[in-house]
Motif scaffolding. Structure first.
Motif, PDB file in Angstrom:
ATOM      1  N   HIS A 297       0.810  -1.223   0.000  1.00 53.17           N
ATOM      2  CA  HIS A 297       0.000   0.000   0.000  1.00 53.17           C
ATOM      3  C   HIS A 297       0.840   1.268   0.000  1.00 53.17           C
ATOM      4  O   HIS A 297       0.373   2.325   0.415  1.00 53.17           O
TER       5      HIS A 297
ATOM      6  N   CYS B  63      -1.933   2.472  -5.188  1.00 52.62           N
ATOM      7  CA  CYS B  63      -1.055   1.604  -4.391  1.00 52.62           C
ATOM      8  C   CYS B  63      -0.326   0.590  -5.282  1.00 52.62           C
ATOM      9  O   CYS B  63      -0.867   0.144  -6.300  1.00 52.62           O
TER      10      CYS B  63
ATOM     11  N   CYS C 178      -7.768   1.641  -4.572  1.00 50.61           N
ATOM     12  CA  CYS C 178      -7.386   0.412  -3.872  1.00 50.61           C
ATOM     13  C   CYS C 178      -8.395   0.096  -2.764  1.00 50.61           C
ATOM     14  O   CYS C 178      -9.036   1.005  -2.235  1.00 50.61           O
TER      15      CYS C 178
ATOM     16  N   ASN D 282      -6.985   4.081  -0.309  1.00 49.28           N
ATOM     17  CA  ASN D 282      -6.063   4.951  -1.043  1.00 49.28           C
ATOM     18  C   ASN D 282      -6.216   4.679  -2.548  1.00 49.28           C
ATOM     19  O   ASN D 282      -6.984   3.809  -2.969  1.00 49.28           O
TER      20      ASN D 282
ATOM     21  N   CYS E  69      -7.850  -0.467   0.193  1.00 47.64           N
ATOM     22  CA  CYS E  69      -7.461   0.120   1.480  1.00 47.64           C
ATOM     23  C   CYS E  69      -7.999   1.531   1.650  1.00 47.64           C
ATOM     24  O   CYS E  69      -7.863   2.122   2.714  1.00 47.64           O
TER      25      CYS E  69
HETATM   26 ZN   LIG Z   1      -3.880   0.235  -0.924  1.00 41.84          ZN
END
Ligand SMILES: [Zn+2]
Length: 313
Positions: A166, A183, A176, A180, A178
């Motif tokens: 990440h 990544c 992504c 964000n 996550c």
């Molecule tokens: Zn990520």
């Protein structure tokens, strides 16, 4: 009586359990489906059954099991032995896994993130056994990883370090999971490779491209298909940028790469190495070995056993 430890790799798909000697040799191992969808109580019962079977096996060999190490996916508070959340086990929220297992087994139990245990396994008995400090990247559906510093997992302040997948590589890049965008995981995982391929295919020129898999792309690239070759080299470059960043920040002796994408090693590694040489400080870039993992599916169990042995001391 000789001693042994039990190392467990609790994955979303498979539950792997091994009896491991204090020197890190696998004496026995077993594997069964995790069946995460059946809920945490059933997974824990299965975990206990597997651990007990290995413990009985140890007893028959005249070995006493002194601890259990468990590598589990997700956000793990290793100090407290709590699984905060786990993408593979949706009903695991702040689950005190360590306490549950210790109560049932009357043995010390230690819990760690599974990518961290795999990293430690490779450092202890695998590709990085001759170095003390290394970074491990596992390129699968996502990109996981772990940092080992002087023979121990670098957990960071909250035990959550090593999320190499990440690190941001692309401004306003692919979104992504996550939260964000841009990544490394979105470019160097098997899913990222498929996305890159679909982005590169001129629309309407390939029938059924929507159902293409990463294995199809590796095959096409091996057969010399120019588009697939380019996609794999681009993936290699993204990976190289990520590794160059890690080298500049951590100066590891070795970078070990595992996971399913490792099967496509010859299709990306030259591009990766070129990118590392281009971007990292040349003194360290020239001295950092980038190698494939050796232990494969055993890395997590071996590393979980190492965690248990280290924490017992
Ligand atoms: Zn990520």
């Amino acid at each position: 009586m000789g001693h042994a430890v039990i190392g467990v790799d609790l994955g979303g798909t498979n539950l792997r359990t091994a009896l491991i000697s204090p020197a890190g040799h696998i004496l026995a191992k077993q594997k069964e489906a995790s069946l995460a969808s059946e809920g945490h109580q059933k997974v824990i019962s299965r975990l206990l059954k597997n651990i007990t079977e290995q413990r009985e096996k140890a007893g028959r060999e005249g070995l006493e099991v002194v601890a259990v190490g468990v590598g589990a996916p997700g956000v793990i508070l290793s100090g407290e032995g709590i699984v905060v959340t786990s993408p593979n086990f949706p009903d695991w929220n702040n689950l005190p896994l360590r306490r549950e297992l210790e109560t049932a087994l009357s043995l010390p139990v230690f819990i760690e993130n599974d990518a961290n245990t795999a990293a430690l396994g490779e450092q202890w008995r695998g590709a990085a056994k001759d170095v003390e400090s290394m970074v491990f990247l596992t390129l699968g559906t996502g990109v996981g990883g772990g940092i080992v510093y002087e023979g121990r997992i670098w957990g960071g302040a909250h035990g959550m370090a090593g999320e190499v997948g990440h690190m941001t590589l692309v401004l306003d890049g692919r979104k992504c999971g996550c939260g964000n965008s841009g990544c490394l995981e979105m470019y160097a995982s098997s899913r990222g490779i498929v996305m890159s391929y679909l982005d590169a295919v001129p629309s309407g020129t390939v029938d059924g491209a929507g159902g293409i898999t990463s294995a199809d792309i590796y095959r096409s690239a091996s057969d010399g298909d120019p588009l697939a070759v380019r996609v794999m080299q681009e993936m290699g470059r993204f990976l190289g940028i990520g590794i160059a960043n890690l080298i500049n920040i951590l100066n590891p002796a070795m970078v070990v790469i595992g996971g399913g994408v490792k099967e496509a090693w010859p299709l990306f590694i030259e591009a990766t190495r070129r990118e590392v040489q281009r971007r990292a400080f040349s003194y360290t870039a020239e001295r950092t070995q980038i190698v494939p993992s050796l232990l494969g599916d055993d890395a997590g169990m071996v590393g979980a056993a190492a965690v248990a042995l280290q924490k017992l001391r």
